[in-house]
Write a protein that holds these residues in place. Structure first.
Motif, short mmCIF file in Angstrom:
data_model
loop_
_atom_site.label_atom_id
_atom_site.label_comp_id
_atom_site.label_asym_id
_atom_site.label_seq_id
_atom_site.Cartn_x
_atom_site.Cartn_y
_atom_site.Cartn_z
N GLN A 228 0.85 -1.19 0.00
CA GLN A 228 0.00 0.00 0.00
C GLN A 228 0.88 1.24 0.00
O GLN A 228 2.00 1.23 0.53
CB GLN A 228 -0.92 0.02 1.22
CG GLN A 228 -1.92 -1.14 1.24
CD GLN A 228 -2.83 -1.08 2.44
OE1 GLN A 228 -3.01 -0.04 3.05
NE2 GLN A 228 -3.42 -2.21 2.79
N LEU A 229 0.35 2.32 -0.57
CA LEU A 229 1.08 3.58 -0.66
C LEU A 229 0.29 4.68 0.04
O LEU A 229 -0.90 4.86 -0.22
CB LEU A 229 1.30 3.96 -2.13
CG LEU A 229 1.87 5.36 -2.40
CD1 LEU A 229 3.29 5.50 -1.83
CD2 LEU A 229 1.86 5.67 -3.90
N LEU A 230 0.97 5.40 0.91
CA LEU A 230 0.39 6.54 1.62
C LEU A 230 1.07 7.80 1.08
O LEU A 230 2.30 7.93 1.18
CB LEU A 230 0.65 6.39 3.12
CG LEU A 230 -0.20 7.18 4.10
CD1 LEU A 230 -1.67 6.79 3.99
CD2 LEU A 230 0.30 6.93 5.53
N THR A 231 0.32 8.70 0.46
CA THR A 231 0.91 9.92 -0.10
C THR A 231 0.54 11.13 0.74
O THR A 231 -0.36 11.07 1.60
CB THR A 231 0.45 10.14 -1.55
OG1 THR A 231 -0.98 10.22 -1.59
CG2 THR A 231 0.93 9.01 -2.45
N ASN A 232 1.22 12.24 0.48
CA ASN A 232 1.03 13.48 1.26
C ASN A 232 1.15 13.20 2.75
O ASN A 232 0.40 13.75 3.57
CB ASN A 232 -0.32 14.11 0.93
CG ASN A 232 -0.41 14.52 -0.53
OD1 ASN A 232 0.42 15.27 -1.03
ND2 ASN A 232 -1.41 13.99 -1.23
N ALA A 233 2.10 12.34 3.09
CA ALA A 233 2.26 11.88 4.47
C ALA A 233 3.68 12.18 4.95
O ALA A 233 4.64 11.65 4.38
CB ALA A 233 1.95 10.39 4.57
N PHE A 234 3.81 12.98 5.97
CA PHE A 234 5.11 13.38 6.52
C PHE A 234 5.42 12.55 7.76
O PHE A 234 4.63 12.51 8.71
CB PHE A 234 5.09 14.86 6.88
CG PHE A 234 6.31 15.34 7.64
CD1 PHE A 234 7.55 15.38 7.02
CD2 PHE A 234 6.21 15.75 8.96
CE1 PHE A 234 8.67 15.82 7.70
CE2 PHE A 234 7.33 16.19 9.65
CZ PHE A 234 8.55 16.22 9.02
N VAL A 235 6.56 11.86 7.74
CA VAL A 235 6.98 11.08 8.91
C VAL A 235 7.72 12.01 9.86
O VAL A 235 8.82 12.48 9.56
CB VAL A 235 7.88 9.90 8.49
CG1 VAL A 235 8.37 9.15 9.73
CG2 VAL A 235 7.11 8.94 7.58
#
Length: 518
Positions: A228-235
């Motif tokens: 799965q890909l999570l975009t617009n996501a800052f770790v």
């Protein structure tokens, strides 16, 4: 559907992240890919010079700070595929000597904990993955390779061929740049019509002829239901267990909310600057100076090459090439009888934007427009090795912004200057072979601190935990399940574009994970 827990969480989707993602995807392990940005849309602005170059349509607008606290906008891209979406696709192997300790007049290039021979099989795999085009054996200092390039050199235009032949007549040994491209004429992708390469360096490619980490890696990984890909996501940080020897969670900020995902293995591939910043932000009581930073090396030894452009303005010679990025001059890469010290390499590059050509050419030709100047100029890209310096480093400001301290002036500037002179001397010889090259005016620019496209070195790997952050498999010495696969691991930079080496190492680390961890 997003889950709360994953076997593997991969942070970043550039050359390292995209490559290892497709390597691990068939394993069946539950994998979450996290990207700070989003997909670059396919739109007419992809090749619009004003939008891409002048306005920076796809570049990050994040502010970083230099050693004196001055703000600047880095030339970096938070998108699916990372900086590879806008790279020039030059895909070189480092030379055998790059893996050995080498002394230079102004610094030392340290040895790697692995040899070229150990990385060579993965270079071959990476060349296949990225459809690299080239001619094996044409490079004077080419390291050993078990196979030819997957495809022959890219088609050459008449002007580039003419220049290539003339350079060869001076006694140098130019060779076609190994290029990561997917051409229709290879009968692999779109065999119904030939691919004509145009805007390339610094531009996204809506035709997807450019073999970037999104096209070759992320897209392939997402074909598997376990990925799965999570975009617009800052770790924002990594979470550890109470003992501080394992990463147990990844804290993510997305659309105004914060969530922590649990993980068995975490792979960081956010780029050398941001990966170091992430470990620094993840400081705990057990790791007070930053995660995995018992050596004090996290963020140190930042390298980005001494890079710059020289444009030869040739009023008596017309450059008819639409894609001039054809060959490289590597004769000065290693010491030789005529060259006592390694200097670096010279490549043809994509054409500069009209505003740059106009600003550099107007002093010589005040009555000429950008189109004339572009048609009477040849653009070269020069690269000299950047030596590791512990004072060149990534740190955080008190409010958590990235500070990039870089002392370029005390690095390998002598070799870089010599490389410029070699190119100018070459054109004097060309003028004796073809009078049309007899009159040349030179303009150019050097990359400053914002030019971070070749960033590496901030989490270098090594055998000694006291002097390195990662072990030989790119696992953090101090944590059992934290791996890094971007350019952070480089102990030295060499003088060739780092993308293929990053990809090759990601394949090597991926194989280790599949065989021994997952």
């Amino acid at each position: 559907m997003q889950h709360e827990s994953y076997d593997v969480i991969l942070i970043g989707t550039g050359s390292g992240g995209g490559t290892i993602a497709q390597k691990l995807a068939p394993s069946g392990e539950k994998i979450l890919l996290i990207e700070r940005g989003d997909f670059i849309p396919k739109e007419k602005e992809n090749w619009d010079v004003d939008e891409v170059v002048v306005k920076g349509r796809y570049r990050s607008q994040e502010t970083w700070y230099d050693k004196d606290g001055h703000p600047f906008l880095p030339f970096t891209h938070y998108v699916v595929g990372g900086n590879s979406k806008v790279y020039g696709a030059a895909s070189f192997r480092l030379r055998e000597a790059d893996f050995l300790e080498t002394s230079h007049p102004t610094g030392t290039s340290p040895a790697w904990p692995i040899s070229y021979a150990q990385l060579a099989p993965y270079y071959t795999q990476a060349e296949r993955l990225f459809s690299v085009h080239g001619i094996r054996g044409s490079d004077l200092f080419e390291p050993p390779a078990a196979e030819p390039y997957p495809f022959g050199a890219i088609p050459v235009e008449p002007f580039a061929q003419e220049l290539y032949d003339l350079v060869g007549k001076t006694g140098l040994a130019p060779f076609p740049i190994p290029m990561a491209v997917r051409l229709a004429q290879d009968n692999t992708y779109w065999p119904d019509a030939p691919t004509i390469l145009g805007n390339f360096d610094g531009f996204p490619d809506p035709t997807e002829a450019k073999a970037d980490a999104h096209v070759t890696g992320i897209r392939a990984a997402l074909q598997y239901p376990n990925v799965q890909l999570l975009t617009n996501a800052f770790v924002s940080r990594l979470i550890t267990n109470e003992a501080g020897d394992r990463v147990t969670g990844v804290r993510v900020e997305q659309n105004g909310t914060t969530k922590t995902y649990q993980t068995g293995v975490v792979i960081v591939a956010a780029g050398a600057v941001n990966s170091a910043a992430l470990l620094l932000r993840s400081a705990t009581e057990k790791h007070p100076n930053g995660l995995a930073n018992g050596s004090g090396q996290v963020g140190r030894n930042y390298m980005s090459h001494l890079n710059g452009c020289l444009i030869a303005f040739t009023p008596d010679k017309l450059n008819t090439a639409s894609f001039q990025k054809y060959f490289c001059i590597g004769d000065y890469y290693l010491p030789s009888a005529n060259n006592p010290h390694a200097l670096g390499e010279i490549q043809l590059m994509g054409k500069n934007d009209p505003a740059t050509v106009l600003s550099l050419g107007t002093p010589f030709f005040p009555d000429k427009d950008a189109a004339w100047l572009s048609a009477h100029s040849i653009d070269f890209w020069l690269t000299a090795e950047d030596f590791p310096d512990p004072d060149n480093r990534v740190t955080l400001t008190p409010d958590g912004h990235i500070r990039l301290t870089y002392h370029r002036e005390r690095n390998n500037v002598f070799a870089y200057g010599q490389l410029k002179q070699k190119l100018k001397d070459l054109f004097k010889k060309l003028g004796t072979l073809d009078p049309a090259f007899g009159t040349v005016y030179w303009g150019g620019y050097d990359l400053g601190i914002s030019g971070v496209s070749h960033q590496c070195g901030t989490l270098r790997f090594g055998l000694d935990p006291a002097t390195s952050v990662l072990d030989v498999n790119c696992k953090a010495h101090e944590l059992a399940n934290l791996y890094v696969v971007d350019g952070s691991f480089f102990p030295s930079s060499g003088a060739y574009n780092p993308s293929l080496t990053i990809a090759a190492n990601a394949l090597r680390v991926g194989e280790h994970l599949l065989n021994h961890v997952l």
